[in-house]
Design an enzyme around this catalytic site. Structure first.
Site, PDB file in Angstrom:
ATOM      1  N   ASN A  10      13.675  54.273  71.015  1.00 38.95           N
ATOM      2  CA  ASN A  10      14.114  54.050  69.631  1.00 38.95           C
ATOM      3  C   ASN A  10      15.378  53.195  69.704  1.00 38.95           C
ATOM      4  OD1 ASN A  10      15.068  54.172  67.029  1.00 38.95           O
ATOM      5  ND2 ASN A  10      15.561  56.362  67.075  1.00 38.95           N
ATOM      6  N   TRP A  11      15.210  51.923  69.392  1.00 36.84           N
ATOM      7  CA  TRP A  11      16.353  51.002  69.539  1.00 36.84           C
ATOM      8  C   TRP A  11      17.332  51.079  68.373  1.00 36.84           C
ATOM      9  CZ3 TRP A  11      15.835  45.658  72.355  1.00 36.84           C
ATOM     10  CH2 TRP A  11      15.522  45.895  73.695  1.00 36.84           C
ATOM     11  N   LYS A  12      16.983  51.822  67.315  1.00 38.25           N
ATOM     12  CA  LYS A  12      17.894  51.951  66.161  1.00 38.25           C
ATOM     13  C   LYS A  12      18.341  50.548  65.721  1.00 38.25           C
ATOM     14  CE  LYS A  12      18.995  56.504  67.874  1.00 38.25           C
ATOM     15  NZ  LYS A  12      19.894  57.638  67.860  1.00 38.25           N
ATOM     16  N   HIS A  93      13.419  60.174  60.981  1.00 42.56           N
ATOM     17  CA  HIS A  93      14.500  60.381  61.949  1.00 42.56           C
ATOM     18  C   HIS A  93      15.690  61.040  61.238  1.00 42.56           C
ATOM     19  CE1 HIS A  93      17.697  59.587  64.794  1.00 42.56           C
ATOM     20  NE2 HIS A  93      16.765  59.409  65.707  1.00 42.56           N
ATOM     21  N   GLU A  95      18.717  60.460  61.370  1.00 37.78           N
ATOM     22  CA  GLU A  95      19.687  59.498  60.814  1.00 37.78           C
ATOM     23  C   GLU A  95      19.222  58.998  59.446  1.00 37.78           C
ATOM     24  OE1 GLU A  95      19.904  56.964  64.292  1.00 37.78           O
ATOM     25  OE2 GLU A  95      20.891  58.600  65.357  1.00 37.78           O
ATOM     26  N   GLU A 163      14.105  66.732  67.818  1.00 39.93           N
ATOM     27  CA  GLU A 163      15.387  66.123  68.167  1.00 39.93           C
ATOM     28  C   GLU A 163      16.531  66.926  67.560  1.00 39.93           C
ATOM     29  OE1 GLU A 163      14.997  61.658  69.113  1.00 39.93           O
ATOM     30  OE2 GLU A 163      15.109  61.833  66.941  1.00 39.93           O
ATOM     31  N   GLY A 169      22.693  61.170  70.988  1.00 41.80           N
ATOM     32  CA  GLY A 169      23.798  60.269  71.304  1.00 41.80           C
ATOM     33  C   GLY A 169      25.056  60.966  71.796  1.00 41.80           C
ATOM     34  N   SER A 208      19.601  62.551  73.850  1.00 40.79           N
ATOM     35  CA  SER A 208      20.266  62.385  75.149  1.00 40.79           C
ATOM     36  C   SER A 208      19.334  62.546  76.344  1.00 40.79           C
ATOM     37  CB  SER A 208      21.471  63.332  75.271  1.00 40.79           C
ATOM     38  OG  SER A 208      22.447  62.994  74.288  1.00 40.79           O
ATOM     39  N   GLY A 229      16.822  57.154  72.718  1.00 39.44           N
ATOM     40  CA  GLY A 229      17.669  56.150  72.073  1.00 39.44           C
ATOM     41  C   GLY A 229      18.419  55.323  73.092  1.00 39.44           C
ATOM     42  N   GLY A 230      19.668  55.703  73.355  1.00 38.24           N
ATOM     43  CA  GLY A 230      20.556  54.913  74.205  1.00 38.24           C
ATOM     44  C   GLY A 230      19.953  54.502  75.535  1.00 38.24           C
TER      45      GLY A 230
HETATM   46  P1  PGA Z   1      19.633  59.315  72.076  1.00 35.58           P
HETATM   47  O1  PGA Z   1      18.839  59.111  70.688  1.00 35.58           O
HETATM   48  O2  PGA Z   1      18.590  59.269  73.174  1.00 35.58           O
HETATM   49  O3  PGA Z   1      20.573  58.128  72.143  1.00 35.58           O
HETATM   50  O4  PGA Z   1      20.312  60.618  72.016  1.00 35.58           O
HETATM   51  C1  PGA Z   1      17.590  59.694  70.486  1.00 35.58           C
HETATM   52  C2  PGA Z   1      17.098  59.438  69.081  1.00 35.58           C
HETATM   53  O5  PGA Z   1      17.926  59.455  68.143  1.00 35.58           O
HETATM   54  O6  PGA Z   1      15.902  59.206  68.863  1.00 35.58           O
END
Ligand code: PGA
Length: 247
Positions: A10-12, A93, A95, A163, A169, A208, A229-230
Site C-alpha cells: 500500500n503505497w499511500k 483503510h 486512514e 490492521e 507506521g 508495521s 505500507g512503509g
Molecule cells: P505500515 O502500513 O506497513 O507502514 O504500518 C500498513 C498500512 O497502513 O496498510
C-alpha cells in the site's frame, strides 16, 4: 483448498513516475515466487504507467467511489480505475475511515461497486489503541467485519486486512498470540456467516509488517498474507516479505 499467500503493498500518497523502476524491480521479484500472489496499490496517477511498466503484475488502487459516475468532484469510480489498469483496490483503510469519515456502510457499497467493475477488493478493519486497552479490540473488529462486508462477499474477489490502527507506521505490532486470536475470531465470524466459503477468505495482517517479522506472522494459521505500507516502497524492503510468503 489451501489459501495462497497474498502480499499487497500500500503505497499511500507516495510514488511518482521516477519510482517506476522500484515497481519493475518488485514485479520482477514477485515473478520468481510461484506460490505468492503479489500486488501494489498505488496512487491513481501511477496505475496506468505501472501496469504498462510491469505487464502481468497486479496493480491496484487505494479507494474507489460507490457510484459509477456523476457529480462527485475529485472522486474516481471503480470502472475508471479498472480502465486505468487496476485489477484490485483497497477499501476502508483506517486512514480513510478517519480522514474521509468513511462508514461501514460506505465501505460495503464501495466493495460492491469495485466488484461490479471487475476489481478484487481488500476490506480493512482494525481497532484503535484505546479500544485495545479497554479490552474492546475483538468486539470492535468483528463489528466492522460484520458491517463492512456485503452479503455478496466471496473469497473469489474479497479479502480482509486486519490492521490495528496503533500498529500502522509505528514499528509496533501486536504479540503473535494477539494476532492469532484476532485472525481466528475473524475466521470464525466468516464461517458463521458464509458457511464453507468462510474458510476460503484470505485474511491479511497489516501494520508495521517488515522483513524482520513477516516470517513469524505469516506462519500463523489464519494469517494468509500482509498489507504492507512503509516496507513496500522499495524492492530492497519488500522482497524479503515476498520471500517469507513463498516459504
Ligand atoms: P505500515 O502500513 O506497513 O507502514 O504500518 C500498513 C498500512 O497502513 O496498510
Amino acid at each position: 483448498m489451501a489459501r495462497r499467500k497474498y502480499i499487497v503493498g500500500n503505497w499511500k500518497m507516495n510514488g511518482r513516475l521516477a519510482d517506476l523502476s522500484a515497481i519493475r524491480a518488485i514485479a520482477a521479484e514477485a515473478a520468481t515466487l510461484p506460490d505468492v500472489d503479489a500486488a501494489l496499490c498505488l496512487p491513481a496517477t501511477l496505475i496506468t504507467a505501472a501496469a504498462a511498466a510491469a505487464p502481468g503484475f497486479a496493480v491496484g488502487a487505494q479507494d474507489c467511489h460507490m457510484k459509477d459516475k456523476g457529480a462527485h468532484t475529485g472522486c474516481l469510480s471503480a470502472a475508471m480505475l479498472a480502465e486505468a489498469g487496476a485489477s484490485l483496490t483497497i477499501i476502508g483503510h483506517s486512514e480513510r475511515r478517519t480522514d474521509q469519515f468513511e462508514s461501514d456502510s460506505d465501505i460495503r457499497a464501495k466493495a460492491l461497486a469495485a466488484q461490479a467493475a471487475g476489481l478484487n477488493v481488500i476490506v480493512c478493519v482494525g481497532e484503535s489503541e484505546a479500544e485495545r486497552d479497554a479490552g474492546q479490540a475483538l468486539s470492535r473488529v468483528l463489528s466492522q467485519v460484520d458491517a463492512s462486508l456485503p452479503d455478496e462477499a466471496s473469497p473469489q474477489w474479497l479479502a480482509i486486512a486486519y490492521e490495528p490502527i496503533w500498529a500502522i507506521g509505528t514499528g509496533r505490532i501486536p504479540s503473535l498470540d494477539e494476532v492469532a486470536e484476532m485472525h481466528g475470531a475473524i475466521r470464525g465470524a466468516l464461517s458463521e456467516r458464509f458457511g464453507a466459503a468462510g474458510a476460503e477468505f484470505r485474511i491479511l495482517y497489516g501494520g508495521s509488517m517488515n522483513g524482520g517479522n513477516a516470517t513469524e506472522l505469516l506462519a500463523l494459521e489464519d494469517v494468509d498474507g500482509g498489507l504492507v505500507g512503509g516496507a513496500s516502497l522499495t524492492a530492497e524492503a519488500f522482497a524479503p516479505i515476498l520471500k517469507s510468503a513463498q516459504g
